[in-house]
Design a protein around this motif. Structure first.
Motif, short mmCIF file in Angstrom:
data_model
loop_
_atom_site.label_atom_id
_atom_site.label_comp_id
_atom_site.label_asym_id
_atom_site.label_seq_id
_atom_site.Cartn_x
_atom_site.Cartn_y
_atom_site.Cartn_z
N CYS A 35 -52.18 -32.47 105.63
CA CYS A 35 -52.88 -31.99 104.43
C CYS A 35 -52.62 -30.50 104.20
O CYS A 35 -53.48 -29.64 104.43
N PHE A 36 -51.41 -30.22 103.76
CA PHE A 36 -51.04 -28.85 103.41
C PHE A 36 -50.41 -28.87 102.03
O PHE A 36 -49.91 -29.90 101.57
N ASP A 37 -50.44 -27.73 101.37
CA ASP A 37 -50.08 -27.67 99.95
C ASP A 37 -48.65 -28.11 99.66
O ASP A 37 -48.36 -28.59 98.56
N GLU A 38 -47.76 -27.97 100.64
CA GLU A 38 -46.36 -28.31 100.39
C GLU A 38 -46.12 -29.82 100.46
O GLU A 38 -45.04 -30.28 100.06
N ASN A 39 -47.05 -30.57 100.99
CA ASN A 39 -46.91 -32.02 101.04
C ASN A 39 -47.03 -32.59 99.64
O ASN A 39 -47.97 -32.29 98.91
N ALA A 40 -46.08 -33.45 99.27
CA ALA A 40 -46.05 -33.96 97.89
C ALA A 40 -47.31 -34.71 97.52
O ALA A 40 -47.75 -34.67 96.36
N PHE A 41 -47.94 -35.39 98.49
CA PHE A 41 -49.14 -36.17 98.20
C PHE A 41 -50.42 -35.31 98.26
O PHE A 41 -51.48 -35.76 97.86
N PHE A 42 -50.28 -34.09 98.77
CA PHE A 42 -51.46 -33.22 98.85
C PHE A 42 -51.36 -32.06 97.87
O PHE A 42 -52.34 -31.39 97.59
N ASN A 43 -50.18 -31.84 97.36
CA ASN A 43 -50.00 -30.76 96.40
C ASN A 43 -50.83 -31.02 95.14
O ASN A 43 -50.86 -32.15 94.64
N ALA A 44 -51.51 -30.01 94.66
CA ALA A 44 -52.39 -30.19 93.50
C ALA A 44 -52.24 -29.00 92.56
O ALA A 44 -52.95 -27.99 92.69
N PRO A 45 -51.34 -29.07 91.60
CA PRO A 45 -51.18 -27.97 90.64
C PRO A 45 -52.48 -27.71 89.89
O PRO A 45 -53.21 -28.65 89.52
N ILE A 46 -52.78 -26.45 89.65
CA ILE A 46 -54.02 -26.11 88.94
C ILE A 46 -53.81 -25.99 87.44
O ILE A 46 -54.75 -25.74 86.69
N SER A 47 -52.58 -26.17 86.98
CA SER A 47 -52.33 -26.19 85.54
C SER A 47 -51.30 -27.27 85.23
O SER A 47 -50.42 -27.57 86.05
N ARG A 48 -51.42 -27.83 84.03
CA ARG A 48 -50.56 -28.94 83.66
C ARG A 48 -50.54 -29.09 82.15
O ARG A 48 -51.53 -28.81 81.48
N ASP A 49 -49.42 -29.55 81.61
CA ASP A 49 -49.34 -29.87 80.19
C ASP A 49 -49.80 -31.31 80.00
O ASP A 49 -49.26 -32.23 80.62
N ILE A 50 -50.78 -31.51 79.13
CA ILE A 50 -51.37 -32.81 78.88
C ILE A 50 -51.02 -33.25 77.46
O ILE A 50 -51.21 -32.48 76.50
N ALA A 51 -50.53 -34.47 77.32
CA ALA A 51 -50.25 -35.00 75.98
C ALA A 51 -51.53 -35.02 75.16
O ALA A 51 -52.60 -35.38 75.65
N ARG A 52 -51.42 -34.65 73.91
CA ARG A 52 -52.62 -34.51 73.06
C ARG A 52 -53.01 -35.84 72.42
O ARG A 52 -53.25 -35.91 71.21
N THR A 53 -53.12 -36.87 73.23
CA THR A 53 -53.68 -38.13 72.76
C THR A 53 -55.12 -38.21 73.26
O THR A 53 -55.50 -37.57 74.25
N SER A 54 -55.92 -39.02 72.62
CA SER A 54 -57.33 -39.12 73.00
C SER A 54 -57.48 -39.55 74.45
O SER A 54 -58.25 -38.95 75.22
#
Length: 310
Positions: free
Chosen positions: A120-139
């Motif tokens: 459980c470290f940030d570099e692990n692909a399954f534990f990595n959690a970006p704090i920003s993301r582009d979200i499609a503007r659908t409901s």
């Protein structure tokens, strides 16, 4: 936007250093939430610590940290069979509604998303959690991005200067309808949604808004839910009322392009906020705010179409 993790009580509770490390990796501001799985997960962690012989001093710290971990643990009404073990339950639920990963003590768990505590470290692909993301503007995409933090929250404030129930002013009701429907399906506890927007000459006064609101919100609010609408104006020489936020008592997000649905090809940048910063922003829209000035009466609408000015 946030990810739900299944964390085996024995994986986090049997060692003080592991507990201290892991519990700090979760939170609404970290992009990761622990699933309350089973529904007495905190008690199971405490029992695991007791069974492992954790000292009284460290036990007291574990209990206190779990008590104040509201922003770290989410309950989405998952099914748990107490006649079988935790790992088998987690694998079954993962097949029904996937977790981001399963943190457990058994390295031989037959699941690609299974992690040991040391994984459980940030570099692990399954534990990595970006704090920003582009979200499609659908409901639905907007609603999905907000759902987990809304589930954890006891209080929700939506800030969008341009929010408007009138369809001609943008599709603000679509994401709201989708979010509230998902919330009602996931939790039995109704919520109050407060919406804060900027005053403008084109907006109807509160009494007219109150007359029109039941028709404009028909079908949006699940049973027990209510919507509160607040109009604000800027203080001369003070803060601009421009940025858009989804703020709660456990954290929040900044939403770049606002909370109205648009074309699927368009995106809005969602960015998680530090918890303390989120509370500072919420205070700008409190009854005693000196940052902005409330205009007129607020409007409260419930699921039955009842309206109150206050």
């Amino acid at each position: 936007m946030l990810s739900e993790y299944a964390v085996e009580p024995a994986a986090i509770g049997t060692d003080w250093n592991t507990f201290r490390y892991l519990i700090e990796k979760f939170g609404a501001d970290k992009g990761r939430l622990i699933s309350r799985f089973p529904n007495k997960w905190e008690r199971k962690v405490i029992q695991a610590a007791k069974d492992a012989g954790v000292s009284d001093v460290k036990m007291a710290s574990i209990v206190e940290r779990l008590r104040t971990a509201k922003h770290k643990v989410v309950d989405v009404n998952r099914t748990y069979d107490h006649e079988t073990n935790w790992v088998d339950n987690a694998i079954r639920e993962h097949g029904n509604r996937p977790f981001r990963a399963i943190v457990c003590v058994d390295a031989a768990v037959p699941c690609a998303e299974a992690l040991l505590p040391d994984d459980c470290f940030d570099e692990n692909a399954f534990f990595n959690a970006p704090i920003s993301r582009d979200i499609a503007r659908t409901s639905d995409d907007i609603a999905d991005a907000l759902l987990l933090i809304a589930l954890v929250a006891g209080e929700i404030d939506i800030v969008d200067p341009y929010f408007d129930l009138r369809p001609a002013r943008g599709n603000y009701t679509g994401p709201l309808t989708s979010l509230l429907g998902k919330l009602a399906a996931a939790t039995p506890t109704p919520k109050v949604i407060k919406v804060h927007f900027r005053s403008h000459d084109s907006r109807p006064p509160p009494n007219i808004l109150a007359q029109n609101a039941p028709a404009l919100t028909n079908g949006i609010l699940p049973e027990g839910y209510s919507l509160e609408l607040y109009e604000w104006t800027e203080v001369p020489g003070g803060e601009d009322l421009h940025d858009r936020f989804f703020l709660t008592d456990v954290g929040g997000l900044m939403v770049g392009a606002g909370l109205a649905a648009a074309r699927a090809a368009e995106t809005a940048t969602f960015t998680l906020l530090d918890i303390t910063h989120a509370q500072q922003l919420r205070s700008r829209f409190s009854p005693n705010s000196t940052v902005y000035t409330r205009v007129g009466a607020a409007v409260r609408i419930d699921a039955n179409g009842n309206v109150e000015l206050f």
